[in-house]
Each structure stands twice: as C-alpha cells, then as structure tokens.
Design an enzyme around this catalytic site. Structure first.
Site, PDB file in Angstrom:
ATOM      1  N   TYR A 199      50.595  49.317  62.110  1.00 20.80           N
ATOM      2  CA  TYR A 199      51.701  50.273  61.962  1.00 20.80           C
ATOM      3  C   TYR A 199      51.139  51.689  61.742  1.00 20.80           C
ATOM      4  O   TYR A 199      51.507  52.637  62.432  1.00 20.80           O
ATOM      5  CB  TYR A 199      52.614  49.869  60.784  1.00 20.80           C
ATOM      6  CG  TYR A 199      53.346  51.046  60.198  1.00 20.80           C
ATOM      7  CD1 TYR A 199      54.455  51.571  60.852  1.00 20.80           C
ATOM      8  CD2 TYR A 199      52.885  51.680  59.040  1.00 20.80           C
ATOM      9  CE1 TYR A 199      55.094  52.696  60.352  1.00 20.80           C
ATOM     10  CE2 TYR A 199      53.518  52.793  58.536  1.00 20.80           C
ATOM     11  CZ  TYR A 199      54.624  53.302  59.195  1.00 20.80           C
ATOM     12  OH  TYR A 199      55.237  54.419  58.712  1.00 20.80           O
ATOM     13  N   LYS A 203      51.146  55.313  64.093  1.00 20.79           N
ATOM     14  CA  LYS A 203      51.572  56.664  63.671  1.00 20.79           C
ATOM     15  C   LYS A 203      50.472  57.676  64.013  1.00 20.79           C
ATOM     16  O   LYS A 203      50.747  58.760  64.542  1.00 20.79           O
ATOM     17  CB  LYS A 203      51.871  56.700  62.169  1.00 20.79           C
ATOM     18  CG  LYS A 203      53.168  55.997  61.780  1.00 20.79           C
ATOM     19  CD  LYS A 203      54.407  56.800  62.155  1.00 20.79           C
ATOM     20  CE  LYS A 203      55.666  55.980  62.017  1.00 20.79           C
ATOM     21  NZ  LYS A 203      56.868  56.602  62.534  1.00 20.79           N
ATOM     22  N   GLY A 214      45.013  46.748  51.152  1.00 18.86           N
ATOM     23  CA  GLY A 214      45.332  47.962  51.917  1.00 18.86           C
ATOM     24  C   GLY A 214      45.980  49.059  51.088  1.00 18.86           C
ATOM     25  O   GLY A 214      46.103  50.191  51.542  1.00 18.86           O
ATOM     26  N   VAL A 228      54.562  43.596  40.456  1.00 22.40           N
ATOM     27  CA  VAL A 228      53.888  44.903  40.466  1.00 22.40           C
ATOM     28  C   VAL A 228      52.465  44.651  40.951  1.00 22.40           C
ATOM     29  O   VAL A 228      51.701  43.919  40.309  1.00 22.40           O
ATOM     30  CB  VAL A 228      53.903  45.542  39.061  1.00 22.40           C
ATOM     31  CG1 VAL A 228      53.067  46.814  39.039  1.00 22.40           C
ATOM     32  CG2 VAL A 228      55.338  45.817  38.619  1.00 22.40           C
ATOM     33  N   ARG A 260      52.890  57.243  43.767  1.00 19.08           N
ATOM     34  CA  ARG A 260      53.369  57.716  45.066  1.00 19.08           C
ATOM     35  C   ARG A 260      54.324  58.890  44.875  1.00 19.08           C
ATOM     36  O   ARG A 260      54.921  59.065  43.815  1.00 19.08           O
ATOM     37  CB  ARG A 260      54.147  56.617  45.809  1.00 19.08           C
ATOM     38  CG  ARG A 260      53.351  55.394  46.178  1.00 19.08           C
ATOM     39  CD  ARG A 260      52.338  55.679  47.284  1.00 19.08           C
ATOM     40  NE  ARG A 260      51.635  54.454  47.674  1.00 19.08           N
ATOM     41  CZ  ARG A 260      50.556  53.972  47.042  1.00 19.08           C
ATOM     42  NH1 ARG A 260      50.045  54.606  45.996  1.00 19.08           N
ATOM     43  NH2 ARG A 260      49.974  52.867  47.477  1.00 19.08           N
ATOM     44  N   ASN A 281      58.829  47.199  50.638  1.00 20.83           N
ATOM     45  CA  ASN A 281      58.658  48.442  49.882  1.00 20.83           C
ATOM     46  C   ASN A 281      59.250  48.326  48.492  1.00 20.83           C
ATOM     47  O   ASN A 281      60.125  47.506  48.224  1.00 20.83           O
ATOM     48  CB  ASN A 281      59.278  49.610  50.651  1.00 20.83           C
ATOM     49  CG  ASN A 281      58.604  49.828  51.980  1.00 20.83           C
ATOM     50  OD1 ASN A 281      59.205  49.652  53.027  1.00 20.83           O
ATOM     51  ND2 ASN A 281      57.340  50.178  51.955  1.00 20.83           N
ATOM     52  N   ILE A 296      66.351  56.402  57.899  1.00 18.51           N
ATOM     53  CA  ILE A 296      66.094  57.846  57.927  1.00 18.51           C
ATOM     54  C   ILE A 296      66.943  58.524  59.001  1.00 18.51           C
ATOM     55  O   ILE A 296      67.592  59.546  58.746  1.00 18.51           O
ATOM     56  CB  ILE A 296      64.588  58.115  58.114  1.00 18.51           C
ATOM     57  CG1 ILE A 296      63.876  57.670  56.826  1.00 18.51           C
ATOM     58  CG2 ILE A 296      64.306  59.591  58.407  1.00 18.51           C
ATOM     59  CD1 ILE A 296      62.407  57.529  56.905  1.00 18.51           C
ATOM     60  N   ALA A 344      62.692  56.461  66.164  1.00 18.78           N
ATOM     61  CA  ALA A 344      62.704  55.035  66.522  1.00 18.78           C
ATOM     62  C   ALA A 344      61.293  54.464  66.515  1.00 18.78           C
ATOM     63  O   ALA A 344      60.422  54.947  67.239  1.00 18.78           O
ATOM     64  CB  ALA A 344      63.311  54.865  67.915  1.00 18.78           C
ATOM     65  N   SER A 367      53.836  59.973  59.099  1.00 20.00           N
ATOM     66  CA  SER A 367      53.731  59.369  57.775  1.00 20.00           C
ATOM     67  C   SER A 367      52.453  59.827  57.088  1.00 20.00           C
ATOM     68  O   SER A 367      51.426  60.056  57.750  1.00 20.00           O
ATOM     69  CB  SER A 367      53.702  57.852  57.940  1.00 20.00           C
ATOM     70  OG  SER A 367      53.242  57.234  56.775  1.00 20.00           O
ATOM     71  N   PHE A 411      56.227  61.285  52.914  1.00 18.68           N
ATOM     72  CA  PHE A 411      55.634  60.517  51.828  1.00 18.68           C
ATOM     73  C   PHE A 411      56.524  59.275  51.609  1.00 18.68           C
ATOM     74  O   PHE A 411      56.745  58.547  52.560  1.00 18.68           O
ATOM     75  CB  PHE A 411      55.334  61.430  50.628  1.00 18.68           C
ATOM     76  CG  PHE A 411      54.077  62.218  50.931  1.00 18.68           C
ATOM     77  CD1 PHE A 411      54.063  63.199  51.930  1.00 18.68           C
ATOM     78  CD2 PHE A 411      52.866  61.883  50.348  1.00 18.68           C
ATOM     79  CE1 PHE A 411      52.884  63.840  52.311  1.00 18.68           C
ATOM     80  CE2 PHE A 411      51.681  62.524  50.717  1.00 18.68           C
ATOM     81  CZ  PHE A 411      51.691  63.500  51.702  1.00 18.68           C
TER      82      PHE A 411
HETATM   83  N1  UFG Z   1      54.670  47.918  45.131  1.00 23.28           N
HETATM   84  C1  UFG Z   1      54.769  46.956  44.159  1.00 23.28           C
HETATM   85  N2  UFG Z   1      55.572  45.891  44.398  1.00 23.28           N
HETATM   86  C2  UFG Z   1      56.288  45.732  45.551  1.00 23.28           C
HETATM   87  C3  UFG Z   1      56.185  46.736  46.538  1.00 23.28           C
HETATM   88  C4  UFG Z   1      55.359  47.813  46.301  1.00 23.28           C
HETATM   89  O1  UFG Z   1      54.136  47.046  43.100  1.00 23.28           O
HETATM   90  O2  UFG Z   1      56.985  44.714  45.702  1.00 23.28           O
HETATM   91  C5  UFG Z   1      53.845  49.109  44.873  1.00 23.28           C
HETATM   92  C6  UFG Z   1      52.718  49.325  45.855  1.00 23.28           C
HETATM   93  O3  UFG Z   1      51.576  48.606  45.456  1.00 23.28           O
HETATM   94  C7  UFG Z   1      52.547  50.835  45.816  1.00 23.28           C
HETATM   95  C8  UFG Z   1      53.959  51.344  45.535  1.00 23.28           C
HETATM   96  O4  UFG Z   1      54.667  50.238  45.005  1.00 23.28           O
HETATM   97  O5  UFG Z   1      51.732  51.190  44.725  1.00 23.28           O
HETATM   98  C9  UFG Z   1      54.685  51.829  46.765  1.00 23.28           C
HETATM   99  O6  UFG Z   1      54.673  50.807  47.765  1.00 23.28           O
HETATM  100  P1  UFG Z   1      55.609  50.863  49.048  1.00 23.28           P
HETATM  101  O7  UFG Z   1      55.369  49.609  49.825  1.00 23.28           O
HETATM  102  O8  UFG Z   1      57.007  51.155  48.643  1.00 23.28           O
HETATM  103  O9  UFG Z   1      55.083  52.129  49.823  1.00 23.28           O
HETATM  104  P2  UFG Z   1      53.626  52.458  50.369  1.00 23.28           P
HETATM  105  O10 UFG Z   1      53.179  53.685  49.668  1.00 23.28           O
HETATM  106  O11 UFG Z   1      52.724  51.297  50.365  1.00 23.28           O
HETATM  107  O12 UFG Z   1      53.974  52.679  51.894  1.00 23.28           O
HETATM  108  C10 UFG Z   1      54.752  53.773  52.271  1.00 23.28           C
HETATM  109  C11 UFG Z   1      55.554  53.454  53.520  1.00 23.28           C
HETATM  110  C12 UFG Z   1      54.652  53.297  54.685  1.00 23.28           C
HETATM  111  C13 UFG Z   1      53.691  54.429  54.780  1.00 23.28           C
HETATM  112  C14 UFG Z   1      52.954  54.586  53.486  1.00 23.28           C
HETATM  113  C15 UFG Z   1      51.978  55.713  53.463  1.00 23.28           C
HETATM  114  O13 UFG Z   1      56.278  52.276  53.383  1.00 23.28           O
HETATM  115  O14 UFG Z   1      55.459  53.304  55.831  1.00 23.28           O
HETATM  116  O15 UFG Z   1      53.911  54.821  52.466  1.00 23.28           O
HETATM  117  O16 UFG Z   1      52.608  56.879  53.744  1.00 23.28           O
HETATM  118  F1  UFG Z   1      52.806  54.191  55.763  1.00 23.28           F
END
Ligand code: UFG
Length: 333
Positions: A149, A153, A293, A217, A231, A199, A12, A81, A124, A178
């Site tokens: 984490y 925040k 989570g 997934v 999301r 992610n 970012i 950072a 976040s 987001f």
């Molecule tokens: N997902 C999968 N497979 C993967 C990774 C993710 O199905 O290998 C799914 C997750 O279950 C979720 C979606 O993809 O439904 C998004 O997951 P991410 O890990 O990409 O993102 P998150 O929404 O869990 O987390 C993000 C940021 C965090 C932040 C959070 C809430 O990574 O830093 O949004 O704002 F805290």
C-alpha cells in the site's frame, strides 16, 4: 471550478465533496462503492443542499472514465480512489499495484488528452518511512515503505511528478496526509470500515459501541513519553478543507508537495483517554505486541500549508473524538 473527485463516496472523498460544494464548486464523482455506500450521495445532498454528478464505476475502466471527461468540462481532479488497507496489501499486492497504479495512469492519460491541468493527489505520510527526525517537513528524506500500500503511494507520487515534467503546464499537488480521523459533525459522514478495523480510531469506535470487546494497544515499549506510538491525528473536515485550498491555491504549473497535519503528536493511550473523557464512555484495552512495520513517532511540520495555502487545522483532539463517536452511535449497527 468543476472538480472530479475519484473515490468521492469514501471516508475522505465524501468530506472533500461537502467542502468543495460549500466553497461554491461543482462536483463530479466517480466511485465503485468498493469501500463505501450509495447512501453517502444522499447524505452529501442533505448536508449541502446540492447534488454531485455521479458515475458508478472503477476509474480503471478507461472507456467509462474517458466518457466522464468527455461529458464534463473538468477544471481539476482530486484523486482519492485507491485501496488503502496496509495489512490487506501484504496479501494482495497484485490487486493493490494494479488498482492504485493503473487508475492513476488512466487519470494522468486522460488529463493530458483532455487538457485538464490541475490534479490534487491523496498521498500519505507513509512515503516518509521511518522518520529520522520529527516533525516531518516536505523536504524530509523519503523513506523505505514497509508494505505494498505504502509503495503504491510512493510510486503514484513518482508517476505524477514525471507526468508533470513531461507536461509542464500541469499542476500536480501531492498532499501528504497524516492520520485522518473524526467525522462530519452531522453524524452522516464518517468512517465505517468493513470487517475488523486496522486503524486505531475505528477500532476504538467499535469497542465503545460494544461491537468489539477490547482494544489491543500495539506495544508500550516505544521510545515515546508513555511507550505507545505517537501520531498526528487530523480531523477529516480540516483535511477536506486543505484540498479545497490546494485546488484553488496550487493551480499554477509545477509539482507542489504539502503535508496536511496538525503538527501535534498524540500517543495511543492519550487518544484512548481523550475519547473516554470527551464521550464519557469506557474503552477497555490490553497491551499487545508491537505491530510489524509500525514506527514510534510521526507528526507533521505544517508550516508550508500555512504559508502557501493559508490553511491550518482548526479542530482539536476533543472535536475528533466527539465527532467520531457521534458518527459511530448513529451508524454502527
Ligand atoms: N494501533 C493500536 N491498536 C490498533 C490499531 C492501531 O495500538 O488496533 C496503534 C498503532 O500501533 C499506531 C497508532 O495506533 O501506533 C496508529 O495506527 P493506525 O493504524 O491508526 O495508523 P498508522 O499510523 O499505522 O497508519 C496511518 C494510515 C496509513 C498511512 C500511515 C502513515 O492508516 O494509511 O498512517 O501515514 F500509511
């Protein structure tokens, strides 16, 4: 303005540097390359034609960070950072609390001492926890964070809010991101996580690049249209432009809180399908168990950003998928 970007070579931060320079600001960067590469500095110059003034160090090193404040007549700070991996934070809570909280305290202390009155903080949507109602507005209830984490925040927001109360001339802006994805359209800057990505988009990119076999997934039994998590994915260039708007428009004393999202939710499968369609490439996946989570649905109400910053996300899901893949093709080796 002269702007210090902490974490300015990260995913970012690097995009923020580019947008700041292109908007006519001078940029000073602190980064320790703990999750980025020195080459990024050259890429920023290649894109903008301008160099950032760079300090290789951890913000936590107060003496060195103080020198940065002494040597530069800073107007504003954009504090990016931080350690940011949710899973890692569960096994390394001490490192996460130390790094994220202490660096914020160092910055706050030096801002007070050197009378730098404007800070924009990378927060976040995680601070909302598991939302009762979507879309999330800035007035939505803050929720319980589910990992260290996320807790850092929430705590950093609190620290900066308290500092602003004690130093009323200060402008503290909490930008609640987001889900930032995408990459610079040049393909020079983007997200290249070390090891196996946590992610979704980086994982998709690695599967498409043939470096990982298959996307898992995490759950298809959520209360969402196709059962997979929803999301609010936002292009990192849009996100970076939101920071430029924030340092310019929120430079008045007070605590300013603003969501940066598009206001639209996409499911995991929708993102996978968009990536396949836009890039004409296969992304094999299997359905797995829910990830602990995770929440079902999270997306922003971006009204405040539009009203107060004059900012709206301009790039759509197709741009995000195209630019992510363009970066992966050029950089994943
Ligand atoms: N997902 C999968 N497979 C993967 C990774 C993710 O199905 O290998 C799914 C997750 O279950 C979720 C979606 O993809 O439904 C998004 O997951 P991410 O890990 O990409 O993102 P998150 O929404 O869990 O987390 C993000 C940021 C965090 C932040 C959070 C809430 O990574 O830093 O949004 O704002 F805290």
């Amino acid at each position: 303005m002269k702007v210090l970007v902490t974490g300015g070579t990260g995913f970012i931060g690097s995009h923020v540097c580019v947008e700041l320079i292109q908007a006519g600001h001078d940029v000073v960067v602190i980064d320790d390359f703990s999750n980025s590469k020195p080459a990024v500095l050259g890429y920023i110059k290649e894109i903008t034609g301008k160099e950032v003034k760079f300090y290789e160090q951890n913000v936590l090193d107060e003496q060195k960070t103080e020198k940065v404040f002494q040597e530069n007549d800073l107007d504003s700070i954009i504090h990016c950072a931080a350690f940011k991996a949710v899973g890692e934070s569960m096994v390394k809570p001490i490192e996460y609390y130390t790094n994220n909280l202490m660096s914020t305290l160092v910055i706050a202390k030096l801002m007070k001492k050197y009378k730098v009155n404007n800070i924009v903080f990378s927060s976040s949507a995680t601070v909302y926890g598991d939302p009762e109602i979507v879309p999330l507005t800035e007035d939505s209830k803050l929720g319980e964070t589910t990992n260290p984490y996320g807790s850092t925040k929430a705590m950093m927001e609190r620290i900066l809010t308290d500092v602003q109360r004690a130093v009323p001339s200060m402008s503290v802006t909490l930008l609640r991101y987001f889900n930032p994805i995408g990459a610079h359209e040049s393909g020079l800057l983007g997200e290249d996580p070390k090891g196996i990505p946590n992610n979704l988009m980086p994982y998709i990119m690695k599967v498409a690049a043939g470096q990982l076999e298959c996307l898992g997934v995490f759950g298809n039994d959520y209360d969402t249209p196709d059962g997979t998590g929803v999301r609010d994915y936002i292009h990192v260039v849009d996100l970076a432009r939101g920071h430029v708007a924030a340092i310019e428009k929120y430079a008045t004393p007070g605590v300013h809180i603003c969501n940066l999202g598009t206001g639209k939710g996409f499911s995991v499968l929708e993102l996978v399908e968009a990536f396949k369609r836009v890039n004409n490439i296969d992304v094999p996946y299997v359905i797995k168990e829910r990830r602990p989570g995770d929440i079902a649905t999270c997306y922003a109400d971006p009204t405040r950003a539009k009203e107060q910053l004059g900012w709206v996300a301009e790039k759509g899901i197709d741009d995000m998928c195209r630019d992510s893949w363009n970066f992966a093709k050029k950089n994943f080796k």
